[in-house]
Design an enzyme around this catalytic site. Structure first.
Site, mmCIF file in Angstrom:
data_model
loop_
_atom_site.group_PDB
_atom_site.id
_atom_site.type_symbol
_atom_site.label_atom_id
_atom_site.label_comp_id
_atom_site.label_asym_id
_atom_site.label_seq_id
_atom_site.Cartn_x
_atom_site.Cartn_y
_atom_site.Cartn_z
ATOM 1 N N HIS A 101 0.861 -1.178 0.000
ATOM 2 C CA HIS A 101 0.000 0.000 0.000
ATOM 3 C C HIS A 101 0.900 1.230 0.000
ATOM 4 C CE1 HIS A 101 -3.726 2.299 0.843
ATOM 5 N NE2 HIS A 101 -2.888 3.126 1.437
ATOM 6 N N CYS A 102 0.795 2.026 -1.061
ATOM 7 C CA CYS A 102 1.675 3.174 -1.224
ATOM 8 C C CYS A 102 0.922 4.457 -0.881
ATOM 9 C CB CYS A 102 2.195 3.243 -2.664
ATOM 10 S SG CYS A 102 3.358 4.599 -2.947
#
Length: 344
Positions: free
Chosen positions: A183-184
């Site tokens: 998850h960026c």
């Protein structure tokens, strides 16, 4: 009967009759409207972002500010003393970076639909019957064979299903994502199977843009220092010297993901060391094709197809067990169209 008179009634006068009731138009519910995850949807479900996407405007702001300063301080001098193609090259790279970033942020990363109550009950029934005794908890893993290697499938208590290979549940978005990478927060979305190629193109294009700006800044400083006022005076006149500190982190991240693409690995698998022996078992990567070119083609060039659940698709509606399409307005449901169902 002879005294009765008949008069023709026009269809246009029916609407004026007091007993005429307009037929309501049913509006089916879209899948994104009842989506149980934490994502936010826009443009009638065509665009989806994570709930915590506040860092995305910061990412866009940093890119726009850097490019804006470059066009304001360096491009006029370099166009005069070096080449007129400098701003054109920078503009092309800048557009490619922005398009790749927005595609990564607004694309479905590969969210898998949650199990229906009937499917969840069937899975639970199989789990309960697989236990060897009544007091021992039944196992919540399954083993499958991939390229002659056993791979464990874990059970997701939120989505009520056994996660497919390389699938992981994101705690921030509350979704199971196929081929989950990470998850960026910088792009405001999960990075998975359906948007990883856009994320990788964003990193590569950003690396080229940063390196190009850095090279132009060095050239600008070198030419400025030759006018007799020294290098320090040229440095003080150019605010983009800070690119020297940011270019290394961007190039390092791009190089790391290039290694992952060439090895057909994900960030999640590399950090956990699933195939590198960090967990005590020396196993090879069952998803690798033992060829860098083939791995790159599989990760970046394989067609994505249609999203599994049609979450960001306009025709994706919620089916009803009764064979009717439920409506948002609470009116009478409309019959389900068999041609409609074939699309999903």
């Amino acid at each position: 009967m002879k005294g009765c008179e008949y008069q023709q009634i026009h269809l246009g006068t029916l609407s004026a009759l007091p007993h005429a009731v307009p037929i309501p138009v049913a509006v089916p519910r879209r899948k994104w409207q009842v989506f149980p995850g934490r994502n936010r949807f826009f443009c009638d479900g065509r665009i989806m972002v994570a709930k915590q996407s506040g860092v995305l405007p910061l990412t866009l702001g940093l890119i726009f500010i850097t490019v804006g300063l470059f066009f304001a301080f360096d491009c006029p001098f370099l166009m005069e003393h070096l080449s007129r193609f400098v701003p054109a090259i920078a503009a092309v790279l800048f557009l490619f970076v922005i398009i790749s970033l927005l595609r990564t942020s607004f694309t479905d990363p590969g969210i898998l639909p949650r199990a229906t109550p009937e499917e969840a009950a069937d899975v639970e029934r199989h789990i309960d019957t697989s236990g060897s005794s009544t007091y021992r908890t039944a196992p919540r893993t399954k083993e499958i064979l991939i390229n002659k290697q056993l791979v464990k499938l874990k059970y997701c208590f939120t989505c009520k299903m056994f996660r497919p290979p390389r699938t992981s549940h994101c705690s921030l978005c509350d979704n199971c994502v196929e081929r989950f990478d990470h998850h960026c927060p910088w792009v405001g979305n999960c990075v998975g199977k359906r948007n990883y190629r856009f994320f990788y193109s964003f990193l590569v294009s950003l690396s080229f843009l940063t390196a190009f700006i850095f090279g132009c800044v060095i050239t600008h400083l070198t030419l400025r220092s030759q006018d007799g006022r020294g290098l320090m005076f040229a440095v003080q006149q150019n605010p983009l010297v800070v690119c020297f500190f940011s270019i290394w982190s961007i190039l390092g991240l791009s190089g790391f993901h290039t290694y992952l693409v060439a090895s057909n690995l994900t960030t999640n698998e590399d950090i956990k060391g699933l195939w590198s022996g960090k967990q005590g078992e020396d196993m090879g990567n069952p998803y690798s094709y033992s060829s860098i070119f083939t791995n790159c083609c599989v990760v970046l060039c394989v067609p994505l197809g249609v999203p599994c659940d049609g979450l960001v698709s306009r025709p994706g509606c919620v089916p009803s067990p009764s064979g009717l399409m439920p409506c948002v307005t609470g009116l009478a449901p409309v019959p389900r169209d068999p041609v409609w169902d074939k699309r999903f």
